[in-house]
Write an enzyme that holds these catalytic residues in place. Structure first.
Site, mmCIF file in Angstrom:
data_model
loop_
_atom_site.group_PDB
_atom_site.id
_atom_site.type_symbol
_atom_site.label_atom_id
_atom_site.label_comp_id
_atom_site.label_asym_id
_atom_site.label_seq_id
_atom_site.Cartn_x
_atom_site.Cartn_y
_atom_site.Cartn_z
ATOM 1 N N SER A 128 0.841 -1.198 0.000
ATOM 2 C CA SER A 128 0.000 0.000 0.000
ATOM 3 C C SER A 128 0.875 1.246 0.000
ATOM 4 O O SER A 128 1.977 1.245 0.561
ATOM 5 C CB SER A 128 -0.866 -0.012 1.256
ATOM 6 O OG SER A 128 -1.468 1.233 1.449
ATOM 7 N N TYR A 152 -1.763 -0.794 10.909
ATOM 8 C CA TYR A 152 -2.052 -1.421 9.612
ATOM 9 C C TYR A 152 -0.890 -1.182 8.651
ATOM 10 O O TYR A 152 -0.368 -2.121 8.026
ATOM 11 C CB TYR A 152 -3.366 -0.875 9.016
ATOM 12 C CG TYR A 152 -3.497 -1.165 7.533
ATOM 13 C CD1 TYR A 152 -3.720 -2.458 7.083
ATOM 14 C CD2 TYR A 152 -3.364 -0.145 6.585
ATOM 15 C CE1 TYR A 152 -3.817 -2.732 5.713
ATOM 16 C CE2 TYR A 152 -3.460 -0.406 5.227
ATOM 17 C CZ TYR A 152 -3.676 -1.701 4.793
ATOM 18 O OH TYR A 152 -3.755 -1.963 3.450
ATOM 19 N N LYS A 156 2.145 -3.751 6.696
ATOM 20 C CA LYS A 156 2.562 -3.789 5.280
ATOM 21 C C LYS A 156 4.063 -3.545 5.165
ATOM 22 O O LYS A 156 4.758 -4.227 4.399
ATOM 23 C CB LYS A 156 1.798 -2.735 4.472
ATOM 24 C CG LYS A 156 0.312 -3.005 4.345
ATOM 25 C CD LYS A 156 0.033 -4.236 3.496
ATOM 26 C CE LYS A 156 -1.444 -4.564 3.425
ATOM 27 N NZ LYS A 156 -1.729 -5.848 2.805
HETATM 28 P P1 NAD Z 1 -10.952 -7.252 1.560
HETATM 29 O O1 NAD Z 1 -11.141 -7.235 3.035
HETATM 30 O O2 NAD Z 1 -12.143 -7.046 0.705
HETATM 31 O O3 NAD Z 1 -10.275 -8.634 1.129
HETATM 32 C C1 NAD Z 1 -9.366 -9.322 1.945
HETATM 33 C C2 NAD Z 1 -9.782 -10.778 1.971
HETATM 34 O O4 NAD Z 1 -8.872 -11.523 2.788
HETATM 35 C C3 NAD Z 1 -11.171 -11.005 2.561
HETATM 36 O O5 NAD Z 1 -11.921 -11.804 1.683
HETATM 37 C C4 NAD Z 1 -10.916 -11.700 3.886
HETATM 38 O O6 NAD Z 1 -11.963 -12.571 4.244
HETATM 39 C C5 NAD Z 1 -9.611 -12.414 3.598
HETATM 40 N N1 NAD Z 1 -8.785 -12.704 4.774
HETATM 41 C C6 NAD Z 1 -8.403 -11.846 5.745
HETATM 42 N N2 NAD Z 1 -7.625 -12.469 6.638
HETATM 43 C C7 NAD Z 1 -7.491 -13.761 6.206
HETATM 44 C C8 NAD Z 1 -6.814 -14.895 6.703
HETATM 45 N N3 NAD Z 1 -6.108 -14.851 7.837
HETATM 46 N N4 NAD Z 1 -6.903 -16.043 6.007
HETATM 47 C C9 NAD Z 1 -7.626 -16.119 4.858
HETATM 48 N N5 NAD Z 1 -8.292 -15.076 4.362
HETATM 49 C C10 NAD Z 1 -8.230 -13.903 5.018
HETATM 50 O O7 NAD Z 1 -9.811 -6.213 1.216
HETATM 51 P P2 NAD Z 1 -9.335 -5.656 -0.204
HETATM 52 O O8 NAD Z 1 -9.738 -4.247 -0.290
HETATM 53 O O9 NAD Z 1 -9.721 -6.597 -1.266
HETATM 54 O O10 NAD Z 1 -7.768 -5.684 0.011
HETATM 55 C C11 NAD Z 1 -6.961 -6.773 -0.421
HETATM 56 C C12 NAD Z 1 -5.531 -6.521 0.010
HETATM 57 O O11 NAD Z 1 -5.083 -5.287 -0.553
HETATM 58 C C13 NAD Z 1 -5.352 -6.390 1.521
HETATM 59 O O12 NAD Z 1 -4.142 -7.010 1.880
HETATM 60 C C14 NAD Z 1 -5.265 -4.891 1.737
HETATM 61 O O13 NAD Z 1 -4.514 -4.557 2.877
HETATM 62 C C15 NAD Z 1 -4.556 -4.455 0.466
HETATM 63 N N6 NAD Z 1 -4.828 -3.052 0.136
HETATM 64 C C16 NAD Z 1 -6.116 -2.643 -0.029
HETATM 65 C C17 NAD Z 1 -6.389 -1.311 -0.328
HETATM 66 C C18 NAD Z 1 -7.796 -0.844 -0.494
HETATM 67 O O14 NAD Z 1 -8.015 0.358 -0.516
HETATM 68 N N7 NAD Z 1 -8.783 -1.690 -0.637
HETATM 69 C C19 NAD Z 1 -5.323 -0.409 -0.468
HETATM 70 C C20 NAD Z 1 -4.016 -0.861 -0.307
HETATM 71 C C21 NAD Z 1 -3.774 -2.207 -0.013
HETATM 72 C C1 UD1 Z 2 -7.118 5.078 3.432
HETATM 73 C C2 UD1 Z 2 -6.232 4.535 4.512
HETATM 74 C C3 UD1 Z 2 -4.969 3.984 3.886
HETATM 75 C C4 UD1 Z 2 -5.319 2.959 2.821
HETATM 76 C C5 UD1 Z 2 -6.241 3.612 1.791
HETATM 77 C C6 UD1 Z 2 -6.664 2.618 0.753
HETATM 78 C C7 UD1 Z 2 -6.775 5.899 6.464
HETATM 79 C C8 UD1 Z 2 -6.313 6.962 7.389
HETATM 80 N N1 UD1 Z 2 -5.937 5.585 5.451
HETATM 81 O O1 UD1 Z 2 -6.457 6.120 2.778
HETATM 82 O O2 UD1 Z 2 -4.162 3.378 4.870
HETATM 83 O O3 UD1 Z 2 -4.156 2.474 2.189
HETATM 84 O O4 UD1 Z 2 -7.399 4.104 2.471
HETATM 85 O O5 UD1 Z 2 -7.548 3.174 -0.150
HETATM 86 O O6 UD1 Z 2 -7.832 5.312 6.618
HETATM 87 N N2 UD1 Z 2 -12.573 11.643 3.188
HETATM 88 C C9 UD1 Z 2 -13.577 12.529 3.521
HETATM 89 N N3 UD1 Z 2 -14.706 12.032 4.100
HETATM 90 C C10 UD1 Z 2 -14.894 10.713 4.353
HETATM 91 C C11 UD1 Z 2 -13.870 9.809 3.992
HETATM 92 C C12 UD1 Z 2 -12.717 10.307 3.418
HETATM 93 O O7 UD1 Z 2 -13.443 13.730 3.322
HETATM 94 O O8 UD1 Z 2 -15.947 10.327 4.895
HETATM 95 C C13 UD1 Z 2 -11.351 12.170 2.541
HETATM 96 C C14 UD1 Z 2 -10.077 11.866 3.306
HETATM 97 O O9 UD1 Z 2 -9.813 12.890 4.224
HETATM 98 C C15 UD1 Z 2 -9.055 11.794 2.161
HETATM 99 C C16 UD1 Z 2 -9.860 11.251 0.993
HETATM 100 O O10 UD1 Z 2 -11.225 11.503 1.295
HETATM 101 O O11 UD1 Z 2 -8.610 13.077 1.822
HETATM 102 C C17 UD1 Z 2 -9.678 9.745 0.778
HETATM 103 O O12 UD1 Z 2 -9.946 9.076 1.990
HETATM 104 P P1 UD1 Z 2 -10.023 7.472 2.084
HETATM 105 O O13 UD1 Z 2 -10.880 6.948 1.012
HETATM 106 O O14 UD1 Z 2 -10.374 7.134 3.489
HETATM 107 O O15 UD1 Z 2 -8.549 7.003 1.743
HETATM 108 P P2 UD1 Z 2 -7.163 7.459 2.404
HETATM 109 O O16 UD1 Z 2 -7.377 8.229 3.631
HETATM 110 O O17 UD1 Z 2 -6.331 8.059 1.328
#
Ligand code: NAD
Ligand code: UD1
Length: 350
Positions: A128, A152, A156
């Site tokens: 991330s 969190y 990572k």
């Molecule tokens: P998500 O929660 O939708 O998917 C994660 C999946 O992992 C879920 O289906 C959950 O049931 C499964 N899981 C969690 N712990 C587990 C375990 N111990 N064993 C087996 N399965 C397990 O999340 P996502 O948004 O799809 O994110 C996927 C990955 O990408 C995560 O590692 C997250 O940290 C990373 N990531 C997500 C974002 C984002 O904004 N969504 C941003 C940066 C990184």
């Molecule tokens: C968040 C996580 C980050 C993660 C990323 C994945 C936090 C502090 N950080 O980032 O670790 O990797 O998601 O996508 O949670 N905002 C509003 N109102 C809201 C929600 C968000 O104004 O109700 C604004 C936030 O201040 C920010 C932007 O929208 O400026 C995006 O926010 P968000 O979607 O939560 O993502 P990040 O904070 O960038």
């Protein structure tokens, strides 16, 4: 069955993992999913199979369960792993840090042990942009120092360190099959598959901007709080690099292909930013949402959210240069696809 192309997708039932399964199946890979369904539903995987008209194999297994995971590797001819499984709520990670370290860090250790035992050493890891922590420059390049600011993010960063150490160990004690690892640093994934069949299904009240905006527009939530109107950004609201989830998972396919090329022949562990390379403010998101959907998004300004940075976005040049990947979809696509998913599935997968 083409065993040379079998990919294990941990967390494959989740938001990003389910989209990755679609892309993998459509690219001709065999897909094996391991998920404990802690934050997802099997329904997502049923829909993946409907969209692609192709089967996948599912195991409801926790990646921390060494014996069950080893069993999956023994049964399936896995050649590489996309590792999405993990917990991702920043706020919860501050309240329950051990839960996050145990799931994300320990879970990855078990996965790596099992992979090593099975001699499967190609891995694409969901990292991330949060690993960059606070940086004076707003456009992030992969060579910036790592310094996450919450548990969190630290899980990572720790996993990244662990994977670099694993790869470095190959250099000390050369291996016939060295680790080949891509660390993909996601910026802000939003959007949904264009079919409207799979998408993000957050539990309870969403923390992230896009799902919140969507639920306000559909009338599930009354009003969006825009956190901060006095940031040093063009309109005073926070700026992020939003990326369509389908573009994001296409980057994973490119990465898994790159691990099989000459570049990784001697092994290695390399980080790549996956972002669009441009920033977009909260007000721009709201404006685009209103334009595309014709719905009003009620909002009011609120104080800055603790821990938020004013502005950051990716420099995605390395991913273009080395993986041949760049985003194809626009902010309008991200909004339109999110909206289709929301309208067709007002209760998510329920
Ligand atoms: P998500 O929660 O939708 O998917 C994660 C999946 O992992 C879920 O289906 C959950 O049931 C499964 N899981 C969690 N712990 C587990 C375990 N111990 N064993 C087996 N399965 C397990 O999340 P996502 O948004 O799809 O994110 C996927 C990955 O990408 C995560 O590692 C997250 O940290 C990373 N990531 C997500 C974002 C984002 O904004 N969504 C941003 C940066 C990184
Ligand atoms: C968040 C996580 C980050 C993660 C990323 C994945 C936090 C502090 N950080 O980032 O670790 O990797 O998601 O996508 O949670 N905002 C509003 N109102 C809201 C929600 C968000 O104004 O109700 C604004 C936030 O201040 C920010 C932007 O929208 O400026 C995006 O926010 P968000 O979607 O939560 O993502 P990040 O904070 O960038």
């Amino acid at each position: 069955m083409n065993s040379a192309k079998s990919v294990l997708v941990t967390g494959g039932a989740g938001y990003i993992g389910s989209h990755a399964c679609v892309e993998l199946l459509q690219a001709g890979y065999r897909v094996v999913v391991v998920d404990n369904l802690e934050n997802s539903k099997f329904e997502a995987l049923k829909r993946v199979q409907e969209i692609t008209d192709k089967p996948l194999t599912f195991y409801q297994v926790d990646i921390r369960d060494h014996a069950s995971l080893a069993d999956v590797f023994a049964k399936e001819a896995i050649t590489s792993v996309m590792h999405f499984a993990g917990l991702k709520a920043v706020g919860e990670s501050c309240e329950l840090p051990l839960k996050y370290y145990h799931n994300n860090v320990y879970g990855t250790i078990v996965l790596l042990q099992v992979m090593a035992e099975a001699n499967v050493k190609q891995l694409v890891f969901s990292s991330s942009a949060t690993v960059y922590g606070t940086n004076p420059q707003v456009q992030y390049t992969e060579d910036l120092p790592i310094g996450a600011v919450n548990p969190y993010g630290r899980t990572k960063a720790m996993i990244e360190d662990m994977l670099r150490d694993l790869s470095a160990a190959d250099a000390i004690k050369p291996s016939q099959s060295p680790w080949k690892i891509a660390l993909l640093r996601y910026f802000n994934p939003i959007g949904a598959h264009e079919s409207g069949r799979i998408g993000e299904d957050p539990n309870g009240i969403p923390n992230n901007l896009m799902p919140y905006v969507t639920q306000v527009a559909i009338g599930k939530l009354a009003q969006l709080s825009v956190f901060g109107d006095d940031y040093p950004t063009p309109d005073g609201t926070g700026v992020r690099d939003y990326i369509h989830v389908v573009d994001l998972v296409k980057g994973h396919i490119k990465a898994i292909q790159a691990l099989q090329t000459e570049k990784f022949a001697a092994g290695g562990c390399k980080a790549y930013n996956l972002g669009a390379g441009k920033g977009c403010s909260v007000l721009e998101i709201i404006g685009t949402f209103e334009k595309i959907t014709g719905r009003k998004v009620n909002y009011s300004f609120a104080p800055r959210r603790a821990g938020d940075l004013p502005e950051y976005y990716a420099n995605p040049a390395l991913a273009l240069q080395e993986l041949g990947w760049q985003v194809e979809k626009t902010l309008e696509d991200m909004v339109a696809d999110t909206w289709l998913w929301q309208v067709n599935n007002p209760q998510g997968y329920n």
